[in-house]
Design a protein around this motif. Structure first.
Motif, PDB file in Angstrom:
ATOM      1  N   PHE A 134     -10.307  13.195  -2.640  1.00  0.00           N
ATOM      2  CA  PHE A 134     -10.922  12.338  -1.631  1.00  0.00           C
ATOM      3  C   PHE A 134     -10.813  12.991  -0.264  1.00  0.00           C
ATOM      4  O   PHE A 134      -9.923  13.821  -0.016  1.00  0.00           O
ATOM      5  N   HIS A 176      -8.770  13.681  -9.160  1.00  0.00           N
ATOM      6  CA  HIS A 176      -9.444  12.809  -8.195  1.00  0.00           C
ATOM      7  C   HIS A 176      -9.184  13.380  -6.809  1.00  0.00           C
ATOM      8  O   HIS A 176      -8.026  13.495  -6.392  1.00  0.00           O
ATOM      9  N   ARG A 234     -15.199  10.284  -2.263  1.00  0.00           N
ATOM     10  CA  ARG A 234     -14.848  11.159  -3.382  1.00  0.00           C
ATOM     11  C   ARG A 234     -15.466  12.543  -3.194  1.00  0.00           C
ATOM     12  O   ARG A 234     -16.611  12.671  -2.759  1.00  0.00           O
TER      13      ARG A 234
END
Length: 725
Positions: free
Chosen positions: A217, A215, A207
């Motif tokens: 990543f 979100h 993350r």
């Protein structure tokens, strides 16, 4: 419901295949290619716009995991046969070497399709604020965050491995994922080759700091490449590629092993070191470095797959985020049967009232756990017996058995050590059970014990009453949340006696003679099914209605397929719901005119095994002969495993199986593929905004017949023609 039009819809006109000799191996479909076709269907769910986005990501991961296991076991076995020079053909006529060629071509296309699907899903996720950031796109703030995260969470777990005469090429375990590095130091341009295993203990997707609702990543390998100087000070990366290893994970056990548990502990260690059966490398890998890896791992060209994209697609399961419920299936809470509630949770009282069939996961598997927990705590229970093929690591069922044994009850547990990929867990469970004082047995060396039975003997007044549970699936509370299976509870005397005889067979090799309602493989199960098929042939020849409905995970046993062909040719109407492998070719004129085959793949994994025979009355009918089983129609299940086939005689339970479960599966459109005579699977196109009947949705919304309580089964919503429109 018995008059619903969809159950009597015209069958497609059989296809003429002049080149197909009905007596030749061409009448069978290849097992391995049929399995690959199933995994294509799984992958198609990852492209299905009716499926929530992150559930589609889950299907993508499942398709990759399935393919890994297929190579670990099936391809590994064929490879071994081919390398030994074995040319024995399979039922369809292909030798091991010929099968490997076809598998290789098909699997490469499948893997490339997985990459295409991943790219499309990645774009869709980005529009939903779930982003996978490329190494060259990270911000200055990201770099600062990753520098700390690398030192704190990654660096301590890494083992960078140089390759030179003092450092031989390291062992890479099964499923091992690595970076191969060509490094160069300073002005002298000193060269160094190295392998950097990417630890499986750390998430593949790291993350990054994100704004609320977002979100972000980055792949772990990109983080490693950003920090190579911390691992190899003074060196720079001149070239690199990533690779992933799959090894032979089948087990061989000495037939004369004195201690089966100890032998399996040794075999599990051997599995880790099995020969490489597939090496996947990133596209455009430097030739010299790639050759080093191939030579050290003893990989042939046909075992090498070069892939542009993300290697190890299985890891995309990490992107199925629990905090994005808007992108997941709506929450579903399994039902507690009304009859159990009527008896204040007392399973024994509910079963005494009448036989009860629960359909998991729609009815909660907690009822099976409650059955055994209640037995463990009940002072009137004197004995518990249970088969354990697969169960969860912290199994409440094993805990209940241990509690019962510690309380002085007679507890016998049949633990199957040969349950593939669960051997280590089963060894741990058997040790725990033994410490509690339970009798632990391991069944047969030559056969896996795959049957699912639990037996509870309870003192009631001056007699002993046996309560028995027969299941189609494992005693596994976790998988029971997604696998569709049947749990049949009864205190019928004959079924109790039959169950006791099976346990005596498993623990003492006493052959179970005089079974009243059960058939057992490898002795009588197959012959019973063949007899029922022959009965339907006789009815058809006598001009009576003749019909077979069957549901299973796989159909490849040659005798069973040929019996179904004979039945079709006699005029028996046959409908098969087969989730995975199918070796039968339907709808071929003169061979299988009257056979239809469909596969249901959707939110839940179809796992129950059912066989219904019209018995001279067609289907559905109250006089039909109905069976549930732990066995698929495969050679291993019918000829080399201990399995049980249970005939259902309770009218309500029969109606539930035939008129609810099987009828809904046959009516399903939303999640169904139909097998064509040319071996392709076709899915009926569904226009956006139109209704398509889903058996999974039907079962989620409607209670099972036999689980109803004081309200009565008559009030259960029935599957009607309108539901199926």
């Amino acid at each position: 419901m018995s008059d619903a039009d969809f159950l009597h819809s015209p069958r497609p006109k059989p296809v003429e295949l002049p080149e197909l000799d009905p007596t030749s191996p061409d009448r069978f479909l290849n097992r391995e290619l049929s399995w690959l076709a199933f995994n294509w269907r799984v992958l198609e769910e990852a492209e299905n716009p009716r499926v929530p986005l992150l559930e589609r990501v889950r299907f993508l991961s499942i398709s990759a995991s399935n393919l890994d296991e297929f190579y670990n076991v099936r391809v590994a076995g064929l490879r071994e046969l081919a390398m030994a020079g074995n040319t024995t053909p399979a039922a369809d006529g292909l030798t091991p070497a010929q099968q490997l060629v076809k598998i290789n071509e098909n699997a490469r296309r499948l893997m490339q399709r997985q990459q295409d699907v991943y790219a499309a899903l990645r774009d869709e996720m980005e529009t939903a604020d779930i982003c996978i950031v490329a190494r060259d796109k990270i911000t200055k703030e990201d770099k600062g965050y990753l520098a700390d995260a690398f030192l704190d969470k990654v660096f301590p777990v890494l083992s960078p491995l140089a390759i030179d005469p003092a450092h031989p090429f390291p062992f890479i375990a099964n499923l091992g994922y690595c970076l191969a590095l060509q490094l160069e130091r300073g002005k002298e341009k000193k060269s160094l080759q190295a392998v950097l295993p990417i630890p499986q203990q750390i998430n593949r997707f790291m993350r990054l700091p994100s704004e609320e609702g977002q979100h972000r990543f980055i792949l772990l390998e990109d983080v490693l490449l950003l920090h190579i100087d911390s691992l190899f000070p003074g060196y720079k990366v001149r070239d690199h590629f990533s690779f992933r290893v799959l090894r032979d994970s089948d087990l061989e056990v000495e037939e004369e092993a004195e201690d089966l548990v100890r032998e399996f502990e040794v075999a599990l260690k051997r599995r880790r070191r099995g020969e490489v059966v597939r090496l996947t490398v990133s596209k455009d890998a430097p030739q010299a470095l790639k050759r080093v890896v191939m030579d050290e791992l003893h990989v042939r060209e046909d075992e090498l797959i070069e892939m542009h994209g993300m290697i190890g697609i299985v890891d995309t399961k990490e992107l199925v985020l629990g905090d994005r419920p808007d992108l997941l299936w709506p929450t579903f809470t399994p039902r507690v049967p009304e009859r159990v509630q009527d008896h204040d949770g007392d399973m024994f009282a509910a079963i005494r009232q009448k036989d009860m069939l629960l359909h998991h996961p729609y009815e909660t598997f907690d009822m099976v756990v409650r059955f055994l927990k209640q037995a463990a705590a009940d002072p009137n229970v004197v004995a518990i017996k249970n088969t354990l093929y697969r169960t969860s690591s912290n199994s409440p069922i094993v805990d209940a058995l241990c509690e019962a044994a510690e309380d002085g009850k007679s507890v016998t547990a049949l633990v199957e050590l040969k349950a593939r990929f669960d051997e280590a867990a089963n060894i741990r469970q058997s040790r725990k059970l033994e410490r509690s004082g339970a009798h632990v047995v391991y069944g047969f060396l030559d056969w896996k014990t795959h049957t699912k039975i639990a037996s509870v003997v309870r003192r009631e007044g001056d007699k002993l009453v046996t309560y028995t549970h027969y299941g189609t699936g494992n005693y596994h509370p976790i998988t029971a949340k997604i696998y569709t299976d049947l749990s049949f509870f009864t205190c019928d005397l004959a079924l109790g006696r039959d169950g006791s005889k099976v346990f005596n067979y498993l623990s003492g090799y006493a052959f179970p003679e005089g079974l009243e309602n059960l058939s057992i493989s490898p002795h009588t199960l197959k012959s019973t099914l063949l007899e029922r098929i022959e009965d339907e042939i006789a009815f058809a020849k006598a001009g009576k209605p003749a019909q077979i409905w069957a549901k299973m995970n796989a159909l490849i046993e040659a005798d069973m397929i040929d019996a179904l062909y004979r039945a079709s040719q006699a005029g028996v109407q046959i409908d098969l719901v087969i989730r995975g492998i199918c070796g039968l070719r339907p709808g071929v004129k003169g061979l299988s005119d009257n056979i239809r085959v469909k596969s249901v793949v959707g939110r839940f994994l179809e796992h129950s095994r059912i066989a219904c025979f019209g018995n001279g009355h067609g289907l559905p009918h109250k006089k039909a002969r109905v069976y549930i089983s732990s066995a698929d129609w495969m050679g291993r299940n019918l000829n080399r495993r201990v399995e049980v086939l249970v005939e259902i005689k309770n009218d309500t339970v029969k109606a539930q199986i035939v008129s609810q479960i099987m009828a809904a599966n046959l009516a399903d459109v939303a999640q169904s593929w139909v097998l064509q005579p040319d071996t392709t699977w076709e899915r009926k196109p569904i226009e956006e905004g139109t209704f398509a009947f889903s058996c999974h949705r039907f079962f989620m919304e409607n209670p099972s017949l036999s689980g109803r309580g004081s309200a009565g089964a008559a009030d259960v919503p029935q599957l009607t023609h309108t539901d199926a429109d």
